[in-house]
Design a protein around this motif. Structure first.
Motif, PDB file in Angstrom:
ATOM      1  N   TRP A 158       0.827  -1.209   0.000  1.00 28.95           N
ATOM      2  CA  TRP A 158       0.000   0.000   0.000  1.00 28.95           C
ATOM      3  C   TRP A 158       0.866   1.265   0.000  1.00 28.95           C
ATOM      4  CZ3 TRP A 158      -4.543  -1.001   3.995  1.00 28.95           C
ATOM      5  CH2 TRP A 158      -5.359  -2.024   3.477  1.00 28.95           C
ATOM      6  N   ALA A 159       2.035   1.175   0.636  1.00 27.07           N
ATOM      7  CA  ALA A 159       2.905   2.352   0.716  1.00 27.07           C
ATOM      8  C   ALA A 159       3.336   2.840  -0.658  1.00 27.07           C
ATOM      9  CB  ALA A 159       4.133   2.026   1.567  1.00 27.07           C
ATOM     10  N   HIS A 160       3.334   1.947  -1.644  1.00 27.44           N
ATOM     11  CA  HIS A 160       3.709   2.329  -3.009  1.00 27.44           C
ATOM     12  C   HIS A 160       2.550   2.970  -3.766  1.00 27.44           C
ATOM     13  CE1 HIS A 160       7.527   0.284  -2.525  1.00 27.44           C
ATOM     14  NE2 HIS A 160       6.916  -0.856  -2.250  1.00 27.44           N
ATOM     15  N   HIS A 161       1.374   3.036  -3.135  1.00 26.89           N
ATOM     16  CA  HIS A 161       0.200   3.607  -3.788  1.00 26.89           C
ATOM     17  C   HIS A 161      -0.300   4.847  -3.032  1.00 26.89           C
ATOM     18  CE1 HIS A 161       0.289  -0.541  -5.283  1.00 26.89           C
ATOM     19  NE2 HIS A 161      -0.378  -0.093  -6.328  1.00 26.89           N
ATOM     20  N   GLU A 162       0.622   5.559  -2.391  1.00 30.74           N
ATOM     21  CA  GLU A 162       0.228   6.741  -1.624  1.00 30.74           C
ATOM     22  C   GLU A 162      -0.430   7.770  -2.544  1.00 30.74           C
ATOM     23  OE1 GLU A 162       2.166   9.831   1.646  1.00 30.74           O
ATOM     24  OE2 GLU A 162       3.401   8.297   0.677  1.00 30.74           O
ATOM     25  N   ASP A 163      -1.535   8.342  -2.046  1.00 29.55           N
ATOM     26  CA  ASP A 163      -2.322   9.338  -2.795  1.00 29.55           C
ATOM     27  C   ASP A 163      -2.976   8.741  -4.046  1.00 29.55           C
ATOM     28  OD1 ASP A 163      -1.620  11.314  -0.957  1.00 29.55           O
ATOM     29  OD2 ASP A 163       0.207  11.809  -2.055  1.00 29.55           O
ATOM     30  N   LYS A 164      -3.075   7.424  -4.096  1.00 23.28           N
ATOM     31  CA  LYS A 164      -3.756   6.772  -5.220  1.00 23.28           C
ATOM     32  C   LYS A 164      -4.864   5.869  -4.681  1.00 23.28           C
ATOM     33  CE  LYS A 164       0.444   6.566  -8.067  1.00 23.28           C
ATOM     34  NZ  LYS A 164       1.401   5.648  -8.770  1.00 23.28           N
ATOM     35  N   ILE A 213      -6.887   2.511  -4.047  1.00 21.57           N
ATOM     36  CA  ILE A 213      -6.513   1.100  -3.863  1.00 21.57           C
ATOM     37  C   ILE A 213      -7.780   0.261  -3.831  1.00 21.57           C
ATOM     38  CG2 ILE A 213      -5.463  -0.583  -2.303  1.00 21.57           C
ATOM     39  CD1 ILE A 213      -3.624   1.553  -1.277  1.00 21.57           C
ATOM     40  N   ASP A 214      -7.797  -0.798  -4.587  1.00 25.25           N
ATOM     41  CA  ASP A 214      -8.908  -1.735  -4.545  1.00 25.25           C
ATOM     42  C   ASP A 214      -8.652  -2.677  -3.369  1.00 25.25           C
ATOM     43  OD1 ASP A 214     -10.815  -3.684  -4.868  1.00 25.25           O
ATOM     44  OD2 ASP A 214     -10.661  -3.745  -7.051  1.00 25.25           O
ATOM     45  N   VAL A 215      -9.171  -2.297  -2.192  1.00 29.58           N
ATOM     46  CA  VAL A 215      -8.869  -3.060  -0.978  1.00 29.58           C
ATOM     47  C   VAL A 215      -9.439  -4.479  -1.051  1.00 29.58           C
ATOM     48  CG1 VAL A 215      -8.660  -1.054   0.522  1.00 29.58           C
ATOM     49  CG2 VAL A 215     -10.897  -2.115   0.210  1.00 29.58           C
ATOM     50  N   PHE A 216     -10.522  -4.664  -1.800  1.00 29.34           N
ATOM     51  CA  PHE A 216     -11.109  -6.000  -1.906  1.00 29.34           C
ATOM     52  C   PHE A 216     -10.097  -6.971  -2.509  1.00 29.34           C
ATOM     53  CE2 PHE A 216     -13.682  -9.279  -4.028  1.00 29.34           C
ATOM     54  CZ  PHE A 216     -14.429  -9.717  -2.948  1.00 29.34           C
ATOM     55  N   LYS A 217      -9.411  -6.543  -3.573  1.00 30.43           N
ATOM     56  CA  LYS A 217      -8.405  -7.399  -4.202  1.00 30.43           C
ATOM     57  C   LYS A 217      -7.223  -7.640  -3.267  1.00 30.43           C
ATOM     58  CE  LYS A 217      -9.417  -6.283  -9.027  1.00 30.43           C
ATOM     59  NZ  LYS A 217      -8.885  -5.714 -10.295  1.00 30.43           N
ATOM     60  N   TRP A 253     -15.897  -5.008   3.669  1.00 32.61           N
ATOM     61  CA  TRP A 253     -17.099  -4.282   4.095  1.00 32.61           C
ATOM     62  C   TRP A 253     -16.797  -3.395   5.297  1.00 32.61           C
ATOM     63  CZ3 TRP A 253     -21.372  -2.991   1.852  1.00 32.61           C
ATOM     64  CH2 TRP A 253     -22.471  -2.553   2.591  1.00 32.61           C
ATOM     65  N   THR A 254     -15.942  -3.886   6.211  1.00 39.05           N
ATOM     66  CA  THR A 254     -15.541  -3.078   7.368  1.00 39.05           C
ATOM     67  C   THR A 254     -14.803  -1.827   6.921  1.00 39.05           C
ATOM     68  OG1 THR A 254     -15.359  -5.079   8.743  1.00 39.05           O
ATOM     69  CG2 THR A 254     -14.240  -3.094   9.527  1.00 39.05           C
ATOM     70  N   MET A 255     -13.894  -1.971   5.977  1.00 43.04           N
ATOM     71  CA  MET A 255     -13.163  -0.816   5.457  1.00 43.04           C
ATOM     72  C   MET A 255     -14.110   0.167   4.779  1.00 43.04           C
ATOM     73  SD  MET A 255      -9.876  -0.999   6.116  1.00 43.04           S
ATOM     74  CE  MET A 255      -8.884  -0.224   4.824  1.00 43.04           C
TER      75      MET A 255
END
Length: 382
Positions: A186-192, A194-198, A335-337
């Motif tokens: 996730w740190a490589h996607h800062e300010d972008k 993120i599809d947390v489900f995947k 769903w929690t997120m």
């Protein structure tokens, strides 16, 4: 000449009788029995959509689902209109209890709490578990989710022991390690976005692979890929009715693929199981392992016949645990997120509580019960 004619006449008559018998049985199963059930239920005041020859109500279910999925989903907990629109529609039309038809099979849908409670308690054993068929049966087999009687008792005992407090405690380092890997990504996607489900799908897969299969987690991941494909086939064929006898002779492309996946999965599990057994037999290990697979392999080789389980049982339990455990946890996390993103005040409460309890250290088994906002105490939950 007369003998030959009599021979062929006998064959023809036998063929006609056999064909007539098959047609009679098919009509009984596809028309007379459903119509009889429908009359009996309506005589008791239980209504529902009318039975249609062969396909029942599956065409209506499918069309309502397609129509619902075509609309954008509102940010709401009211998801029944989207995931099960036919049930919502028929509840409004026929009342809280009604009969619907999946092919020639009658399904009694109940929503009254007292009736639901009676079915779930099942004190008189009047409500057996549904017999899974098609691709969904290939996913679960005859594992804990579908087993009954003593087989269920044995499966439940194994699962309970595998996820006892001490065993769960030993799984936490693997869970933390997998979570750290995900957060680093996730740190490589800062300010972008993120599809947390995947990402949660990968995370839960890694956790289950490590905790259930130990050093064989890479093979476990291969099994999961096959299970995912079986799930896709199950969804694709969800509303397709299988004709008795004919479906066993004329197999579709999806059926052939499903059989192939089922065989590959079993071969993969057999390879993992044999590797565990060989390590013990070659004195490379002291036991079969304390993970879920190790407990199953130990039960497979139990010296007492009454406690021993078969190779097929081990495979089915692994499939059930893998698919059910992964899918439910993955959806719950996503769903929690989603809810935390909607309600930022609870997001702040949860974050502050985690820092208060753990600081900047990793979670520990002993401190987890102190989290009141983030988790619900297991005893209260059950």
């Amino acid at each position: 000449m007369d003998i030959t004619m009599n021979y062929y006449s006998s064959i023809l008559i036998f063929g006609v009788i056999l064909f007539g018998s098959v047609i009679f049985k098919l009509l009984g199963r596809l028309w007379w029995n459903p119509m009889k059930i429908q009359r009996l239920m309506r005589a008791q005041g239980v209504q529902g959509p009318s039975y249609n020859f062969i396909h029942g109500n599956t065409k209506e279910m499918y069309s309502k689902r397609i129509k619902a999925m075509a609309k954008p989903m509102q940010l709401s907990h009211r998801i029944l209109p989207r995931v099960l629109p036919h049930i919502l529609s028929w509840l409004n039309q026929y009342g809280r209890n009604y009969v619907q038809w999946f092919g020639a099979e009658a399904h009694l849908v109940i929503t009254e709490p007292e009736l639901i409670k009676e079915v779930l308690n099942n004190q008189h054993k009047s409500f057996p578990k549904a017999k899974l068929q098609g691709h969904i049966h290939k996913i679960f087999g005859n594992g804990l989710a579908t087993a009954e009687g003593q087989k269920w008792v044995n499966s439940r005992k194994l699962a309970h022991f595998a996820f006892h407090g001490d065993n769960l405690k030993n799984m936490i380092p693997s869970m933390v390690q997998c979570a750290e890997t995900m957060v680093e990504e996730w740190a490589h996607h800062e300010d972008k976005e993120i599809d947390v489900f995947k990402h949660f799908k990968v995370y839960t897969l890694d956790v289950i692979s490590h905790t259930a299969f130990g050093s064989s987690y890479e093979q476990g991941r291969n099994v999961f890929q096959m299970l995912q494909r079986l799930c896709e086939l199950s969804i694709t064929n969800r509303y397709k009715v299988r004709l008795p006898v004919i479906s066993k002779i004329l197999k579709s492309k999806d059926d052939i693929e499903g059989q192939s996946l089922e065989k590959k999965m079993k071969d993969c599990f057999v390879e993992i199981i044999k590797a565990r057994e060989e390590k013990l037999n070659n004195d490379e290990a002291n036991d079969y392992g304390n993970d879920f697979l190790g407990l199953l392999v130990k039960a497979k080789n139990d010296p007492q016949d009454s406690q021993r389980i078969s190779l097929e049982d081990v495979v089915d339990e692994c499939k059930t645990f893998y698919f059910a455990g992964h899918e439910t946890t993955n959806v719950l996390l996503a769903w929690t997120m989603f809810l935390l993103a909607l309600h930022k005040e609870w997001q702040e409460k949860a974050r502050n509580e985690v820092f208060d309890v753990f600081g900047h250290s990793n979670p520990t088994f002993e401190a987890l019960p102190k989290l009141k906002t983030v988790i619900i105490n297991y005893n209260n939950k059950t």
